[in-house]
Design an enzyme around this catalytic site. Structure first.
Site, mmCIF file in Angstrom:
data_model
loop_
_atom_site.group_PDB
_atom_site.id
_atom_site.type_symbol
_atom_site.label_atom_id
_atom_site.label_comp_id
_atom_site.label_asym_id
_atom_site.label_seq_id
_atom_site.Cartn_x
_atom_site.Cartn_y
_atom_site.Cartn_z
ATOM 1 N N SER A 163 0.841 -1.194 0.000
ATOM 2 C CA SER A 163 0.000 0.000 0.000
ATOM 3 C C SER A 163 0.888 1.261 0.000
ATOM 4 O O SER A 163 1.727 1.399 -0.877
ATOM 5 C CB SER A 163 -0.979 -0.039 1.182
ATOM 6 N N ASP A 187 -8.360 -5.373 -4.646
ATOM 7 C CA ASP A 187 -7.766 -4.340 -3.789
ATOM 8 C C ASP A 187 -8.759 -3.219 -3.475
ATOM 9 O O ASP A 187 -8.698 -2.591 -2.426
ATOM 10 C CB ASP A 187 -6.539 -3.720 -4.479
ATOM 11 N N HIS A 233 -7.759 -5.671 -0.191
ATOM 12 C CA HIS A 233 -6.582 -4.869 0.131
ATOM 13 C C HIS A 233 -5.973 -5.358 1.452
ATOM 14 O O HIS A 233 -6.698 -5.602 2.418
ATOM 15 C CB HIS A 233 -6.988 -3.392 0.252
#
Length: 558
Positions: free
Chosen positions: A211, A336, A455
């Site tokens: 991320s 995600d 995610h």
């Protein structure tokens, strides 16, 4: 007598097995001593927690070298996180004195030497995060122990400043910003200078992160300041091109923060901000608002890196020559966008409520705002092309997830991979898609049963949680975790995920601009896991078709 001799030899060997440890290690700042953890016969890991790599940083200033210490530093406790807002955004916690790192060094029969080193950068939207990650059944998510032990590599995790203290910027030399990126650079340089003392190879360092940590890794490959400091890099669900990873209007945010903390917004502003109490500054970060279809939450992440003319001398797309010699492996999770989209659309997770098509349209309009009405219409036609006259709720919701995944993660990552391959001289490029179904998508769990890898789902597998907390997982998850650790650590060792100490289930081909091959990673892999041209239609939509429209709805495209 013979039996006694054998027994004696075994006892002796056990004694030496437990003595396989670095003991006191001499670093540039002074001596450190960690903890040695026995993992089995002839297997142990030395763990060093809380080694400073820079001095306590000045508010809104670049990090400076640590002055060092006398005696032996007992490196047995994690340092505090960098000062940041709490999840509820109602208070702050952590410390300004937070530039510390943690090191895991595996040993076999002998004390290790010349091992590859992997440096981890955590995610958290550049707003929050810490190098231990959440505590997982008394087992920190970012513990490097499993990767180090299975892959026979050194793992280093690093603290860096986040939020206002890490990324506040006036967009000019007054407050250039990127302090968190400078912290990371400072840690990379420290590892390069010191890892040899821990049994590491300073010429074989790999960065990895997820991320905002993946975007950080991407930035560290693009800056000219890291020349020669590391060899390889892995970005998981985040690159410099992600729309949330680059601040386009930092000055506006700084004016808002200055007003909140009572600083004048004239030429005294910077001096006033620098002398403001750090906790007050951290609290003054723009609130991350609850998302809605018209204003997706991820668009509220307003503190992030900036093009500052120094760390980033130019726009990211113009800096890929700096990564030409770096091996790069990058990818995303196939859903995600789910974590964000499911919160942006209020009805999304409610089984009793339908999600209106109108909400999906509003979400897409928010993501295509810069491309005007024409852009929205072209994009909607693309995303609804397989709907038929009466799309099911699952189809509508999956489309909403795809919109979020593509625009925030997948397309930016493919762009990055494509540019890396285009500029690479000796550096190799690898692309992946993680498609393991979410653990929260099983019966009785909160997700729809079609939800793939959400995610941050990759983290548990990369850090070996199915091995360290086995009751929470099944055998398939241990298989997948073993595969990911194998690919990641082989790549760190050789620059090729297929070659190294660990066997892999499928040979992962390099990504080239002509073949555009990628590996589809999940627990059940075979030859058909090698695919090509990841969502190419949608990559073209976001990188070519939409940008060629001006926001007035006048189209230059055919």
């Amino acid at each position: 007598m013979e039996k006694l001799k054998i027994l004696f030899a075994v006892v002796l060997s056990l004694g030496t097995a437990s003595a396989t440890s670095l003991g006191v290690v001499h670093t540039e700042g002074g001596s450190v001593q960690g903890q040695n953890i026995r993992l089995g016969l002839f297997r142990s890991v030395d763990v060093f927690k809380g080694i400073p790599f820079a001095a306590k940083p000045g508010t809104l200033e670049k990090p400076k070298p640590h002055p060092g210490w006398d005696g032996i530093l007992k490196a047995t406790k994690f340092a505090q996180r960098c000062l940041q807002i709490s999840m509820l955004q109602t208070s702050t916690f952590g410390s300004e004195d937070c530039l510390y790192l943690n090191i895991w060094v595996p040993h076999g029969r002998h004390v290790s030497s010349n091992l590859p080193a992997m440096i981890w950068f955590y995610g958290g939207g550049f707003m929050v995060g810490g190098s231990m990650g959440p505590n997982f059944l008394n087992n920190y998510l970012y513990s490097g122990q499993e990767i180090a032990d299975q892959g026979n590599v050194i793992v280093v995790s690093v603290g860096y400043r986040v939020g206002t203290l890490g990324f506040l910027s006036t967009g000019d030399s007054g407050l250039p910003g990127n302090y968190g990126l400078w912290d990371q650079h400072s840690a990379i340089a420290w590892v390069h200078r010191n890892i040899h003392s821990f049994g590491g190879d300073p010429n074989n360092i790999t960065l990895f992160g997820e991320s905002a940590g993946g975007a950080s890794v991407s930035y560290q490959t693009l800056t000219p300041h890291n020349k020669g400091l590391f060899k390889r890099a892995i970005s998981q669900s985040g690159v410099a091109f992600c729309p949330w990873a680059l601040s386009r209007n930092p000055h506006k945010v700084t004016l808002e923060v200055a007003e909140k903390v009572g600083c004048p917004i004239d030429d005294r502003m910077v001096a006033c901000l620098k002398s403001t109490d750090a906790a007050t500054l951290a609290m003054a970060a723009p609130k991350i608002k609850q998302g809605s279809p018209d204003s997706p939450a991820v668009k509220n992440l307003l503190l992030s890196p900036v093009v500052d003319g120094d760390f980033l001398p130019d726009q990211p797309s113009n800096l890929f020559h700096n990564s030409a010699d770096i091996d790069y492996l990058a990818g995303v999770n196939d859903m995600d966008g789910h974590l964000f989209t499911s919160k942006d659309i209020p009805s999304f997770n409610d089984e009793n409520q339908e999600t209106p098509i109108e909400d999906v349209k509003r979400l897409l309009a928010a993501y295509t705002k810069e491309n005007g009405q024409a852009g929205f219409e072209i994009a909607f036609a693309e995303y609804s092309s397989n709907w038929g006259p009466t799309p099911s709720q699952d189809t509508i919701k999956r489309t909403a997830v795809d919109i979020g995944t593509d625009s925030m993660f997948l397309v930016p990552t493919q762009t990055s991979i494509f540019l890396h391959a285009a500029y690479a001289t000796s550096g190799r490029t690898y692309s992946y898609l993680l498609s393991e179904p979410s653990l929260l998508a099983r019966p009785g769990k909160p997700y729809h049963d079609w939800v793939g890898a959400d995610h941050a789902d990759d983290l548990q597998y990369v850090f070996g949680k199915p091995f360290t907390t086995p009751k929470a997982y099944g055998d398939r998850h241990r298989d997948l975790s073993g595969y990911m650790i194998a690919y990641w650590t082989n790549f760190a060792r050789t620059g090729n995920p297929n070659e190294g100490n660990m066997k892999v289930p499928v040979t992962w081909p390099e990504f080239t601009r002509t073949g555009q091959q990628f590996l589809n990673i999940n627990a059940k892999m075979n030859e058909s896991s090698i695919e090509k041209e990841m969502r190419l239609r949608f990559v073209r939509l976001w990188t070519s078709t939409l940008p060629s429209l001006s926001s007035y709805g006048v189209t230059d495209a055919e």
